[in-house]
Scaffold this active site. Structure first.
Site, PDB file in Angstrom:
ATOM      1  N   SER A 144     -11.542 -80.164 -19.533  1.00 15.97           N
ATOM      2  CA  SER A 144     -12.443 -80.481 -20.641  1.00 15.97           C
ATOM      3  C   SER A 144     -13.266 -81.713 -20.287  1.00 15.97           C
ATOM      4  O   SER A 144     -12.810 -82.577 -19.522  1.00 15.97           O
ATOM      5  CB  SER A 144     -11.608 -80.779 -21.893  1.00 15.97           C
ATOM      6  N   TYR A 157      -5.247 -86.024 -25.443  1.00 13.74           N
ATOM      7  CA  TYR A 157      -5.858 -84.830 -24.836  1.00 13.74           C
ATOM      8  C   TYR A 157      -6.738 -85.237 -23.647  1.00 13.74           C
ATOM      9  O   TYR A 157      -6.642 -84.666 -22.557  1.00 13.74           O
ATOM     10  CB  TYR A 157      -6.667 -84.129 -25.919  1.00 13.74           C
TER      11      TYR A 157
END
Ligand SMILES: NC(=O)c1ccc[n+]([C@@H]2O[C@H](COP(=O)([O-])OP(=O)(O)OC[C@H]3O[C@@H](n4cnc5c(N)ncnc54)[C@H](O)[C@@H]3O)[C@@H](O)[C@H]2O)c1
Length: 251
Positions: A144, A157
Site C-alpha cells: 500500500s 498498517y
C-alpha cells in the site's frame, strides 16, 4: 510450463479475487487460500468456469500451522510451486482507525499478524520449496502507499506495509542467485468494499488520474511482477496509485 501459484487471501471480493482470476486467465494453476472456505471455493470455481485450473484451501494467516498447510497443500495439489502471492492485509477491516496515541497494544499485534508476520512465514515456507525444487520462484506481496506515505489513523498498517518492502529487499539480496525474486505491488485507493467504508469520495479530487483504481488493475500488475516479463526486477515496489504519490503541492 504452466505456472503453479498460491494466492493467500485469493478468495476476497476485491484485489484477492481479481488476482486469482488474473492468474487463471494467464493459464496458471492456482491454489486459492482464504479464511472463508466459501470465498475460496467461489474464487476457484470462477477460474474453473473460465476453463482454468484452481483449487480452494481454507486457513487463517494468523496461525503458523495454517500457513505451512497452505504452502504444503499447494505443493501437493499443483505438483510444486512457482509463485507465492500474499494479499491479506489492511487495518480498518481488522481494528478501528484511531490516532496513534489512542492505539491499543493488542491492535498493533493484530495488524502485525494479518499484514506482516504471516507474510514472513509464508515467504520462508515458499523459499524452502523453491530451494528444494531448484527451479527458482517469484513472490509478490500486495502492499500500500501507506508503506511509504503518512497513514493517518492507520499507523500500524503503514508500518507493516513498509516492512513488506524491507522483506522483499532482503529476499532479493539473499536469493537472487537462486532465481528467486520478491517484489511489492503497492496500491493506492482501490474501489473495493473495504475501501468504500473508509475512503471519502472527495479523495478522488486528489488523484491525478481522476478516479479510484480497480482491483483488476492491481491484479494485472501482480501477475506481471510474478511473470518472466519481470525477470530482472527484484526487491522493488511497483506503485499503483493513479499518480497520488508523485503529485506536488502545485496545480
Ligand atoms: N482496497 C484498497 O483500497 C487497498 C489499497 C491499498 C492496499 N490494499 C491491500 O490490498 C489487499 C487486499 O485488500 P482488499 O480490500 O481488496 O481485500 P480482498 O477483498 O481482496 O480480501 C482479502 C481476503 O483476505 C481474507 N482474509 C481476511 N483475514 C484472513 C485471515 N486471517 N486468514 C486468511 N484470509 C483472511 C478475506 O476473507 C478476504 O477474502 C490488502 O493487503 C490491502 O492492504 C487495498
Amino acid at each position: 510450463m504452466q505456472k503453479r501459484v498460491l494466492v493467500i487471501g485469493g478468495g476476497g471480493g476485491g484485489i484477492g479475487r481479481a488476482t486469482t482470476g488474473a492468474f487463471g486467465n494467464e493459464g496458471a494453476a492456482v491454489m486459492v487460500a482464504d479464511l472463508d472456505p466459501q470465498r475460496a471455493a467461489e474464487a476457484a470455481d470462477a477460474v474453473r468456469a473460465a476453463g482454468g485450473t484452481a483449487y480452494p484451501i481454507s486457513g487463517d494467516v494468523r496461525s503458523a500451522a495454517d500457513i505451512e498447510a497452505m504452502v504444503a497443500g499447494a505443493v501437493e495439489k499443483l505438483g510444486g510451486l512457482d509463485v507465492l502471492v500474499t494479499v491479506v492485509g489492511g487495518q480498518v477491516a481488522f481494528v478501528p482507525a484511531v490516532k496513534l496515541h489512542e492505539m491499543a497494544d493488542e491492535d498493533w499485534d493484530t495488524i502485525y499478524e494479518v499484514n506482516l508476520r504471516y507474510v514472513a512465514r509464508a515467504v520462508r515456507a515458499a523459499l524452502r520449496v523453491f530451494l528444494d525444487q531448484g527451479t527458482g520462484g517469484a513472490i509478490v506481496s500486495v502492499g500500500s502507499v501507506t508503506g511509504f506515505m503518512a497513514a493517518p489513523e492507520q499507523a500500524a498498517y503503514g508500518v507493516m506495509k513498509a516492512g513488506l518492502l524491507s522483506l522483499a529487499r532482503t529476499v532479493a539480496a539473499e536469493y537472487a542467485r537462486d532465481g528467486i525474486r520478491m517484489n511489492v505491488a503497492a496500491a493506492g485507493a482501490i474501489a473495493t468494499a473495504v475501501a468504500n467504508g473508509v475512503v471519502d469520495a472527495g479523495v478522488v479530487e486528489e488523484i491525478p488520474v481522476g478516479r479510484f483504481g480497480r482491483s483488476d488493475e492491481v491484479a494485472r500488475a501482480v501477475v506481471c511482477l510474478a511473470s518472466d516479463a519481470a525477470s530482472y526486477i527484484t526487491g522493488q515496489q511497483l506503485v499503483l496509485d493513479g499518480g497520488v504519490s508523485v503529485r506536488g503541492p502545485f496545480e
